[in-house]
Design a protein around this motif. Structure first.
Motif, mmCIF file in Angstrom:
data_model
loop_
_atom_site.group_PDB
_atom_site.id
_atom_site.type_symbol
_atom_site.label_atom_id
_atom_site.label_comp_id
_atom_site.label_asym_id
_atom_site.label_seq_id
_atom_site.Cartn_x
_atom_site.Cartn_y
_atom_site.Cartn_z
ATOM 1 N N PHE A 218 0.850 -1.191 0.000
ATOM 2 C CA PHE A 218 0.000 0.000 0.000
ATOM 3 C C PHE A 218 0.885 1.239 0.000
ATOM 4 O O PHE A 218 1.874 1.319 0.735
ATOM 5 N N GLY A 219 0.492 2.214 -0.827
ATOM 6 C CA GLY A 219 1.244 3.450 -0.931
ATOM 7 C C GLY A 219 0.791 4.481 0.076
ATOM 8 O O GLY A 219 -0.056 4.221 0.949
ATOM 9 N N LEU A 220 1.332 5.687 -0.038
ATOM 10 C CA LEU A 220 1.039 6.756 0.904
ATOM 11 C C LEU A 220 -0.425 7.182 0.843
ATOM 12 O O LEU A 220 -0.988 7.659 1.832
ATOM 13 N N ASP A 221 -1.069 7.007 -0.313
ATOM 14 C CA ASP A 221 -2.471 7.383 -0.475
ATOM 15 C C ASP A 221 -3.423 6.267 -0.047
ATOM 16 O O ASP A 221 -4.628 6.342 -0.298
ATOM 17 N N HIS A 222 -2.877 5.205 0.599
ATOM 18 C CA HIS A 222 -3.647 4.059 1.100
ATOM 19 C C HIS A 222 -4.183 3.173 -0.023
ATOM 20 O O HIS A 222 -4.963 2.258 0.253
ATOM 21 N N LYS A 223 -3.794 3.448 -1.251
ATOM 22 C CA LYS A 223 -4.226 2.604 -2.355
ATOM 23 C C LYS A 223 -3.209 1.482 -2.560
ATOM 24 O O LYS A 223 -2.020 1.654 -2.310
ATOM 25 N N GLU A 224 -3.731 0.325 -2.994
ATOM 26 C CA GLU A 224 -2.840 -0.816 -3.169
ATOM 27 C C GLU A 224 -1.845 -0.537 -4.280
ATOM 28 O O GLU A 224 -2.197 -0.022 -5.342
ATOM 29 N N PHE A 225 -0.614 -0.875 -3.993
ATOM 30 C CA PHE A 225 0.491 -0.631 -4.921
ATOM 31 C C PHE A 225 0.818 -1.957 -5.605
ATOM 32 O O PHE A 225 1.387 -2.861 -4.993
ATOM 33 N N PRO A 226 0.460 -2.138 -6.877
ATOM 34 C CA PRO A 226 0.693 -3.432 -7.548
ATOM 35 C C PRO A 226 2.176 -3.688 -7.764
ATOM 36 O O PRO A 226 2.908 -2.800 -8.208
ATOM 37 N N ALA A 227 2.600 -4.891 -7.405
ATOM 38 C CA ALA A 227 4.009 -5.229 -7.602
ATOM 39 C C ALA A 227 4.335 -5.277 -9.087
ATOM 40 O O ALA A 227 5.337 -4.731 -9.543
ATOM 41 N N GLY A 228 3.440 -5.922 -9.856
ATOM 42 C CA GLY A 228 3.599 -5.940 -11.314
ATOM 43 C C GLY A 228 4.987 -6.376 -11.745
ATOM 44 O O GLY A 228 5.476 -7.438 -11.364
ATOM 45 N N GLU A 229 5.641 -5.498 -12.500
ATOM 46 C CA GLU A 229 6.984 -5.784 -12.995
ATOM 47 C C GLU A 229 8.060 -5.097 -12.160
ATOM 48 O O GLU A 229 9.212 -5.038 -12.579
ATOM 49 N N ASN A 230 7.661 -4.554 -10.986
ATOM 50 C CA ASN A 230 8.630 -3.877 -10.127
ATOM 51 C C ASN A 230 9.526 -4.921 -9.475
ATOM 52 O O ASN A 230 9.092 -5.669 -8.587
ATOM 53 N N GLU A 231 10.751 -4.985 -9.905
ATOM 54 C CA GLU A 231 11.660 -6.027 -9.435
ATOM 55 C C GLU A 231 11.946 -5.911 -7.942
ATOM 56 O O GLU A 231 12.095 -6.927 -7.250
ATOM 57 N N ALA A 232 12.013 -4.665 -7.441
ATOM 58 C CA ALA A 232 12.289 -4.478 -6.014
ATOM 59 C C ALA A 232 11.154 -5.056 -5.159
ATOM 60 O O ALA A 232 11.397 -5.764 -4.166
ATOM 61 N N LEU A 233 9.897 -4.767 -5.538
ATOM 62 C CA LEU A 233 8.760 -5.288 -4.779
ATOM 63 C C LEU A 233 8.654 -6.799 -4.912
ATOM 64 O O LEU A 233 8.305 -7.499 -3.950
ATOM 65 N N LEU A 234 8.943 -7.313 -6.091
ATOM 66 C CA LEU A 234 8.902 -8.762 -6.277
ATOM 67 C C LEU A 234 9.956 -9.452 -5.420
ATOM 68 O O LEU A 234 9.720 -10.536 -4.864
ATOM 69 N N SER A 235 11.115 -8.827 -5.270
ATOM 70 C CA SER A 235 12.167 -9.396 -4.421
ATOM 71 C C SER A 235 11.739 -9.398 -2.959
ATOM 72 O O SER A 235 11.986 -10.367 -2.243
ATOM 73 N N VAL A 236 11.099 -8.295 -2.533
ATOM 74 C CA VAL A 236 10.597 -8.230 -1.160
ATOM 75 C C VAL A 236 9.553 -9.307 -0.929
ATOM 76 O O VAL A 236 9.546 -9.993 0.098
ATOM 77 N N ALA A 237 8.641 -9.486 -1.888
ATOM 78 C CA ALA A 237 7.585 -10.500 -1.754
ATOM 79 C C ALA A 237 8.185 -11.897 -1.655
ATOM 80 O O ALA A 237 7.762 -12.716 -0.823
ATOM 81 N N ARG A 238 9.183 -12.195 -2.486
ATOM 82 C CA ARG A 238 9.821 -13.521 -2.442
ATOM 83 C C ARG A 238 10.519 -13.741 -1.112
ATOM 84 O O ARG A 238 10.479 -14.835 -0.543
ATOM 85 N N SER A 239 11.162 -12.695 -0.612
ATOM 86 C CA SER A 239 11.861 -12.815 0.669
ATOM 87 C C SER A 239 10.886 -13.062 1.806
ATOM 88 O O SER A 239 11.141 -13.892 2.688
ATOM 89 N N LEU A 240 9.763 -12.352 1.799
ATOM 90 C CA LEU A 240 8.777 -12.518 2.879
ATOM 91 C C LEU A 240 8.109 -13.887 2.837
ATOM 92 O O LEU A 240 7.723 -14.416 3.881
#
Length: 244
Positions: A218-240
């Motif tokens: 979720f971003g600062l505006d409380h809206k869901e932030f899609p991981a999509g093709e964002n490699e950084a978010l995908l790495s965080v998701a895999r780690s978690l």
């Protein structure tokens, strides 16, 4: 209406203006409906008549407002959509109201004053309710419905965490740091407390919610932030997925 209000005699303590929050809400609702009708009718003579009927409930409120003009000024700001009140002030007022009164049952009845054994107990309850309401509002993501449900259930401050605690999938309201240019004014506030100092990094504020195998950002505006093709978010998701 303002000119007529100035001609009224000053209000005395035994005859205060008969205006309640319910009156303000009703007048606002009626005016909104009439204004909507006028907008649909355009610039016709009937539209002018509807506009006049929309102003009547507001005029009655202004005439019933206090003589010092503060209530009238607030009503005007309310109708313009800008009350000028900070969120913290509204939450504090809400906490004080429910700390000092028993919620009416059924709704619509008059509230009654709470009884305390002594002034110290009353003051402690007011301060505790202020802290609980402010924290609860942030942890439920600003959900007014959940907050009011707990307040009208006469929930004591120490039970607010159970009623209005954080839930996965509901973004928390972010904490806002206060700024100060004088360190000597800040340090005395932390006397006797452990202090952790860390560097503030510029970037995007992000909340990560995980429940089972589901990970949401979720971003600062409380809206869901899609991981999509964002490699950084995908790495965080895999780690978690592996760590917790």
């Amino acid at each position: 209406a303002a000119a007529r209000r100035r001609d009224h005699k000053p209000c005395t303590a035994d005859k205060l203006p008969a205006m309640t929050l319910a009156d303000v809400e009703q007048a606002h609702a009626v005016s909104a409906v009439e204004v909507s009708k006028a907008q649909r009718l355009g610039q016709s003579g009937l539209s002018a008549a509807v506009n006049q009927s929309a102003a009547q409930p507001v005029t009655k409120l202004l005439l019933a407002s206090s003589c010092d003009g503060q209530e009238a000024a607030f009503l005007v700001r309310l109708l313009l959509g800008n009350t000028g009140l900070q969120r913290s002030v509204v939450l504090r007022a809400l906490a004080f109201a429910f700390a000092l009164t028993v919620p009416p049952r059924p709704c619509g009845a008059s509230a009654t004053l709470k009884s305390y054994q002594n002034p110290e107990a009353r003051q402690a309850s007011v301060l505790a309710m202020e802290r609980a309401v402010g924290r609860a509002h942030g942890e439920v993501g600003g959900s007014v419905e959940r907050l009011l449900a707990a307040l009208f259930a006469n929930c004591p401050p120490h039970q607010f965490f159970g009623q209005c605690g954080p839930t996965c999938g509901t973004p928390l309201l972010p904490m806002t740091a206060s700024w100060s240019a004088d360190l000597e004014c800040v340090l005395p506030r932390f006397t006797g407390s452990a202090v952790l100092v860390e560097e503030k990094y510029k970037g995007t504020r992000l909340q990560i919610h995980k429940k089972g195998e589901v990970i949401r950002f979720f971003g600062l505006d409380h809206k869901e932030f899609p991981a999509g093709e964002n490699e950084a978010l995908l790495s965080v998701a895999r780690s978690l997925q592996n760590d917790c």
